[in-house]
Design an enzyme around this catalytic site. Structure first.
Site, short mmCIF file in Angstrom:
data_model
loop_
_atom_site.label_atom_id
_atom_site.label_comp_id
_atom_site.label_asym_id
_atom_site.label_seq_id
_atom_site.Cartn_x
_atom_site.Cartn_y
_atom_site.Cartn_z
N ASN A 133 0.84 -1.20 0.00
CA ASN A 133 0.00 0.00 0.00
C ASN A 133 0.87 1.26 0.00
OD1 ASN A 133 0.97 0.26 2.61
ND2 ASN A 133 -1.00 0.03 3.62
N MET A 135 1.34 3.30 2.42
CA MET A 135 1.97 3.49 3.74
C MET A 135 1.45 4.69 4.51
SD MET A 135 5.79 2.58 2.34
CE MET A 135 5.36 3.32 0.77
N VAL A 265 -5.71 -21.90 0.83
CA VAL A 265 -6.81 -22.55 1.56
C VAL A 265 -8.02 -22.58 0.64
CG1 VAL A 265 -8.31 -22.45 3.58
CG2 VAL A 265 -5.90 -21.80 3.79
N HIS A 519 -9.30 0.41 -1.56
CA HIS A 519 -9.78 0.33 -0.18
C HIS A 519 -11.06 -0.52 -0.14
CE1 HIS A 519 -7.64 4.36 1.04
NE2 HIS A 519 -6.81 3.38 0.73
#
Length: 581
Positions: A133, A135, A265, A519
């Site tokens: 990102n 930061m 997973v 976001h």
């Protein structure tokens, strides 16, 4: 070859060199936990799925109890060198460390992009999106958390009750803030290194915004968030403070922490009482394993991946799952309520006062002026956020062509106008979008990416508001500083059928230069998919902890709020499992 094409080609050459360097020399692997030896049928107390912004925090806090064996499973590997060095951020997109999702084409919101879809950059590595990102350390506004508490009718999440968790995680390394009245809002004993940007070049821009009547605030993470400032950053000692760096590296040798990397997973399994009891996963050598959790499974795979995994496991909208012949465990609106902050770009150029540019420093992000603005001056929470990045023509071209993937003709035109000048790239961000997207499975194949309908600006009010906010920032052209340096605003040729400054022009500009800032939240929301303690409705021993549980997006960057939520969730988990065997 035009300037835009040449820039993209050079970026790809640099990316390839960095990836080869990291892979060959293993430059960062010593920083992180070694690959755990985990076999089919192994048993742990807790399994955390996803070692991103949330998962690293939870794994850290749960392993504080030496009697708890914790398995942290991550689909990616160790972050590369370009993740560690803040100035190399642009080179992370479109690499093996990025999930490289794209949205479903909507024929509307991305028409000035190549291709005309959202390129959804998500970190596929330890630290997740905190490893790729921008930061910025932004806690958002107290209103956001009071709003959450109202939505779910639970004061657990109001501002008063979340503030201690922001403080708990933080290790603020700025003596100037410690000497201000807002010091009481900060922490110094946490894991997350936080510093403040200091760049002399921003002073003249702060002065310009001050001329317009905006407050200049020193610390926007205190009790008053409105105004303009230099940002606080998750950077310390010239290094990105991802949650992998901050929360995993210091505990990499804890004997009860097991980190399984490069492992996907694929399903959560339940017993006859709807207890989550195990996960199915595919390791990097294509070995299929089933791993058992004695106490809880915590899904922290991110807004897209968490929703996908829950649906593959039978938790989601009944009709959608039945259409794919998935056995429904719990009928919940998983994948709905997808929210994102959409931004639109404006470019301003000034005569360069000093032609000698300081060399770019890989340890330092580009200088930025951040603003949070409420159009109604009596309002205490912001309508929009603006990030104003100070750069040169090369930085502009890289941002336009590669970071945002705007069309070549737009970027080439910017390049012609920007030569030899100092550039302010202004990102105006719609903080409270009304538009909502959704995520659906394409198939039961866990390797097939889901359908992501971002539906940016699908509500007319969002485009109208974004246009108004861009127009509000444009007032900076009337300031003394911008006049003194003969500032130029880069208008769009595609919009010049409208008069510059008219409402129709700003709507055209906003729509064309709109782009995501990644976001993404809301697909497993509190109140509809999970309860106030983040437990999934209709099943037991399963929790979701990441941005997907936000019922409403915060008014600012989401990394700091996700870390706060993870700190809080770890306390929920510990308290509820204190006496379990």
């Amino acid at each position: 070859m035009d300037a835009t094409s040449a820039t993209i080609a050079n970026i790809k050459l640099t990316q390839n060199a960095l990836q080869v360097l990291t892979a060959t020399l293993h430059l960062t692997s010593y920083l992180y936990p070694e690959q755990a030896l985990v076999y089919d049928g192994d048993v742990f107390d807790y399994i955390v799925v996803g070692a991103g912004s949330a998962g690293c925090v939870i794994a850290n806090r749960l392993t504080e109890d030496p009697t708890s064996r914790v398995l942290l499973v991550e689909a990616g590997g160790d972050p590369p060198l370009e993740s560690s060095l803040p100035g190399l951020l642009p080179y992370l997109k479109h690499t093996r460390d990025d999930w490289n999702y794209t949205s479903v084409y909507d024929e509307y919101s991305q028409q000035c992009h190549t291709p005309p879809v959202d390129e959804i950059t998500r970190g596929k590595m330890l630290g997740g999106c905190s490893s790729n990102n921008n930061m910025y350390y932004v806690r958002a506004n107290p209103y956001d958390y009071d709003n959450w508490a109202n939505i779910i009718n639970d004061d657990t999440w109001n501002y008063k009750n979340v503030l201690p968790y922001f403080i708990k995680s933080e290790k603020l390394q700025d003596p100037n803030i410690w000497n201000t009245p807002t010091a009481c809002f900060h922490g110094k004993d946490g894991y997350l290194g936080v510093t403040r940007q200091y760049a002399n070049v921003t002073n003249k821009y702060l002065k310009a915004f001050s001329e317009l009547g905006f407050k200049i605030v020193f610390d926007s993470n205190g009790n008053f968030t409105l105004g303009f400032t230099e940002p606080m950053l998750t950077v310390a000692n010239g290094t990105r403070q991802s949650t992998a760096t901050a929360f995993l590296s210091p505990i990499k040798n804890r004997r009860n922490l097991y980190v399984l990397k490069n492992t996907l997973v694929t399903k959560i399994n339940f017993d006859e009482h709807n207890n989550a009891v195990s996960i199915d996963a595919i390791k990097e050598n294509n070995e299929n394993v089933t791993i058992i959790a004695k106490k809880e499974i915590i899904v922290s795979a991110g807004t897209i991946n968490s929703a996908q995994l829950l649906m593959l496991s039978g938790i989601g909208p009944r009709k959608h799952l039945e259409d794919l012949s998935i056995n429904v465990i719990s009928d919940l609106p998983v994948g709905e309520n997808l929210q994102d902050h959409i931004t639109s770009i404006s470019v301003y150029a000034t005569e360069r006062v000093n032609n000698s540019q300081a060399p770019k420093n890989p340890h330092t992000p580009l200088p930025t002026v951040v603003g949070q603005v409420a159009l109604n001056k009596s309002q205490l929470n912001p309508d929009y956020q603006t990030f104003n990045i100070i750069t040169d023509v090369d930085g502009l071209l890289q941002f336009c062509a590669f970071t945002c993937s705007f069309k070549n003709d737009i970027c080439n035109n910017f390049h012609k106008l920007a030569k030899g000048r100092e550039i302010m790239i202004s990102q105006t961000i719609l903080l409270r979008p009304k538009s909502r997207g959704r995520i659906l499975l394409r198939s039961i194949n866990p390797y097939e990416y889901p359908q992501i309908y971002t539906r940016h600006l699908s509500k007319a009010v969002d485009l109208n508001n974004l246009a108004a906010y861009i127009e509000d920032v444009y007032r900076v052209m009337s300031t003394n500083y911008f006049k003194e340096v003969n500032a130029t605003f880069f208008s769009l040729k595609d919009c010049l059928s409208y008069k510059l400054g008219s409402k129709d022009y700003w709507k055209c500009h906003a729509l064309c230069l709109a782009t995501s800032i990644y976001h993404y939240v809301g697909t497993c929301s509190m109140g509809s998919v999970v309860d106030a303690r983040l437990r999934v409705f209709g099943v037991k021993r399963l929790r979701v902890v990441d941005g997907s549980v936000m019922p409403a997006i915060t008014s600012g960057n989401i990394n700091a709020p996700i870390i706060m939520m993870s700190e809080k969730a770890a306390d929920f988990i510990k308290s509820e499992n204190m006496f379990s065997n």
